[in-house]
Design a protein around this motif. Structure first.
Motif, short mmCIF file in Angstrom:
data_model
loop_
_atom_site.label_atom_id
_atom_site.label_comp_id
_atom_site.label_asym_id
_atom_site.label_seq_id
_atom_site.Cartn_x
_atom_site.Cartn_y
_atom_site.Cartn_z
N ASN A 1 92.25 17.82 100.29
CA ASN A 1 91.75 19.18 100.17
C ASN A 1 92.33 20.06 101.27
N MET A 2 91.53 20.43 102.26
CA MET A 2 91.98 21.37 103.27
C MET A 2 93.06 20.81 104.19
N GLY A 3 93.04 19.50 104.39
CA GLY A 3 94.09 18.91 105.20
C GLY A 3 95.45 19.18 104.60
N PHE A 4 95.54 19.04 103.28
CA PHE A 4 96.79 19.35 102.59
C PHE A 4 97.03 20.85 102.55
N ALA A 5 96.02 21.64 102.16
CA ALA A 5 96.21 23.08 101.97
C ALA A 5 96.73 23.74 103.24
N ARG A 6 96.19 23.35 104.37
CA ARG A 6 96.64 23.97 105.61
C ARG A 6 98.04 23.53 106.00
N GLU A 7 98.35 22.27 105.83
CA GLU A 7 99.70 21.79 106.17
C GLU A 7 100.76 22.41 105.27
N ASP B 1 84.84 24.89 108.56
CA ASP B 1 85.21 25.67 109.73
C ASP B 1 85.99 26.93 109.33
N SER B 2 86.17 27.82 110.27
CA SER B 2 86.73 29.14 109.97
C SER B 2 88.18 29.06 109.50
N GLU B 3 88.95 28.13 110.03
CA GLU B 3 90.35 28.02 109.61
C GLU B 3 90.46 27.50 108.19
N ASP B 4 89.58 26.56 107.82
CA ASP B 4 89.56 26.10 106.43
C ASP B 4 89.08 27.22 105.51
N ALA B 5 88.05 27.95 105.95
CA ALA B 5 87.52 29.04 105.12
C ALA B 5 88.56 30.10 104.88
N ALA B 6 89.45 30.30 105.84
CA ALA B 6 90.51 31.32 105.69
C ALA B 6 91.50 30.95 104.60
N MET B 7 91.60 29.66 104.27
CA MET B 7 92.52 29.23 103.21
C MET B 7 91.96 29.55 101.83
N ILE B 8 90.63 29.70 101.72
CA ILE B 8 90.00 29.99 100.43
C ILE B 8 90.04 31.49 100.20
N ARG B 9 90.74 31.90 99.14
CA ARG B 9 90.92 33.32 98.86
C ARG B 9 89.97 33.84 97.80
N GLY B 10 89.25 32.94 97.15
CA GLY B 10 88.34 33.39 96.11
C GLY B 10 87.67 32.22 95.42
N PHE B 11 86.89 32.52 94.40
CA PHE B 11 86.18 31.48 93.66
C PHE B 11 86.21 31.85 92.18
N LEU B 12 85.92 30.86 91.36
CA LEU B 12 85.66 31.11 89.94
C LEU B 12 84.53 30.20 89.51
N ILE B 13 83.80 30.65 88.50
CA ILE B 13 82.64 29.92 88.00
C ILE B 13 83.02 29.27 86.68
#
Length: 484
Positions: free
Chosen positions: A148-154, A182-194
């Motif tokens: 998840n975020m480990g990949f997205a950030r790298e 955490d804030s750095e992971d949250a910054a990678m999320i640009r939006g959501f869908l339901i």
């Protein structure tokens, strides 16, 4: 090139099918799209043309993108074979076994290989659509994360979070994810869908606005419950607990849900026959005596699942069915269970040992450390079929006739003298319309004659069309570096 990642508020929120639908929607727009999942945990796998294996969800996504399967689409595959151990497959090849004690350290060391696969795909297309695993809210698993975020950030890939409204609590699920990461992971999320909405979306307008306010993320739409998804293969065994059959006036096909059941999508073509009721039999439930056909499915731990079958009393049900002249089909691990013995001298599945099978076919199996992975074509029940082999055992037939004649002058499987017990290593053969028609005729039924592969392809187009109608796909594209 560009990438976009769908992560979820939990497992089974619909990430796999949404990635498939997005791949098809973008392919229909003329983009060259490739699917990617850094790490998958599933016993449902597919064989690639080069002889590797990847998760079946990524195989479906490749089909949606109209591209050949490739091991880079799922560089790390974990195949559970016991409560605390999994077979580790890297770039399509078995690399050993992971236990709970060494899981975190091992996956951290795999990140460079995951990134290398992603970069290779990225260089070949307009857009890579990435599927996460589980949820980024599982912060206890964040250290060493590659899924998840480990990949997205790298990889610097923007993320859209998927929430499942059908299970309830979706406002808390999305907003709660924002609260715990955490804030750095949250910054990678640009939006959501339901996802999986039933009813009038206007009734959720206030909830949708609340999620935007509480999370600070933009919404990209509300996806309704898509009936086309029911015609697509499912990757997660959790779905087997739903829809246990029970239709009247139909041929009943019964399949026991083994603890390490694998590649259960073999049954999907039978599910789509109007005159067939496929019942997945959970533990604690006998196999119905009225079943016309019992299917023993694939297994990632054949000896353990054979012992479980005896503990459940399912062996008694199968043997009683056989005495009544009922038909039995064993696929892969199920084929091994139909034989006389299964031996594991090297301890491939656990402690070395041997176990008796059901004794319905004159075959014996010895598990080994070489894995057969190949696409196959051949003829069985008088009909041509295409499929694939994926197993770590060698099964010797003492006498009798094979189940299938394969291209390349090979034979496969076995059939008993009465023609009622059949075993094969070939997955996917029930997708053959003529073979399925012949099987149902032998059971006293009749096939609808539908092309299973064409049905899956049509369902992908329906799913893509629904996503175009209800989601802001242009907005999703704008999150990436893709420029038309």
């Amino acid at each position: 090139m560009a990438g976009l990642m769908l992560q979820g508020t939990g497992s089974d929120v619909g990430k796999s099918v949404l990635v498939a639908g997005l791949c098809r929607a973008l392919a229909n727009r003329g983009l060259k799209v490739l699917p990617f999942k850094p790490q998958n945990m599933s016993n449902n796998a597919a064989v690639t043309p080069e002889g590797g294996e990847i998760g079946r969800a990524q195989a479906l996504q490749a089909l949606a993108a109209r591209v050949p399967l490739h091991v880079d689409m799922n560089p790390v595959l974990l195949k559970p074979q016991a409560d605390r151990t999994s077979q580790l497959v890297v770039h399509g090849e078995v690399r050993g076994t992971l236990g709970s004690a060494n899981f975190r350290e091992a996956r951290r060391s795999l990140l460079p290989e995951v990134l290398a696969s992603y970069r290779r795909l990225e260089a070949r297309c307009d857009l890579v659509v990435v599927e996460g695993a589980g949820s980024p809210a599982e912060i206890n698993l964040r250290a060493g994360d590659i899924a998840n975020m480990g990949f997205a950030r790298e990889a610097a890939v923007p993320v859209v979070l998927v929430g499942d409204i059908d299970r309830g609590g979706v406002i808390a699920a999305v907003a709660g994810t924002r609260a715990v990461i955490d804030s750095e992971d949250a910054a990678m999320i640009r939006g959501f869908l339901i996802n999986k909405f039933r009813g009038d979306p206007a009734l959720f307008a206030d909830g949708y606005a609340a999620i935007e306010r509480l999370s600070g993320w933009r919404g990209y739409g509300v996806m309704p419950w898509a009936h086309a998804v029911g015609r697509l293969p499912s990757e997660d065994a959790v779905v087997l607990e739903r829809g246990l059959g029970g239709g009247s006036g139909k041929l009943l096909v019964a399949c026991p849900i083994l603890p390490r059941i694998a590649n259960f999508d073999d049954l999907d073509p039978l599910r789509q026959e109007s005159g067939v009721d496929v019942a997945m039999i959970p533990p604690g439930t006998p196999i119905p005596a009225e079943a016309a056909l019992i299917v023993l499915p694939g297994s990632k731990a054949t000896m353990a699942d054979m012992a479980f079958m005896r503990a459940e009393g399912w062996d008694i049900d199968v043997l009683a069915h056989h005495r009544r002249g009922g038909m039995i089909l064993g696929i892969c691990g199920g084929y091994q269970m139909l034989g006389r013995t299964i031996a594991d001298p090297l301890g491939i599945e656990g402690a070395p040992g041997e176990i008796a099978g059901l004794g319905l076919l004159p075959v014996d199996t010895v598990l080994g450390n070489r894995k057969a992975l190949r696409e196959v074509s051949g003829k069985a029940l008088g009909a041509m079929f295409d499929g694939y082999e994926m197993h770590m055992g060698v099964t010797e037939r003492e006498n009798g006739v094979p189940f299938a004649l394969l291209d390349g002058d090979r034979t496969d499987g076995a059939v008993d003298a009465a023609g009622c017990v059949m075993g094969t290593y070939c997955h996917g053969l029930l997708a053959s319309t003529p073979l399925r028609a012949e099987l149902l005729a032998r059971l006293g039924g009749r096939s609808d004659g539908l092309d299973h592969h064409a049905g899956v392809d049509a369902a992908l187009d329906e799913l893509a069309a629904e996503m175009e109608r209800h989601l802001d796909i242009d907005g999703l594209l704008a999150l990436t570096e893709y420029h038309a």
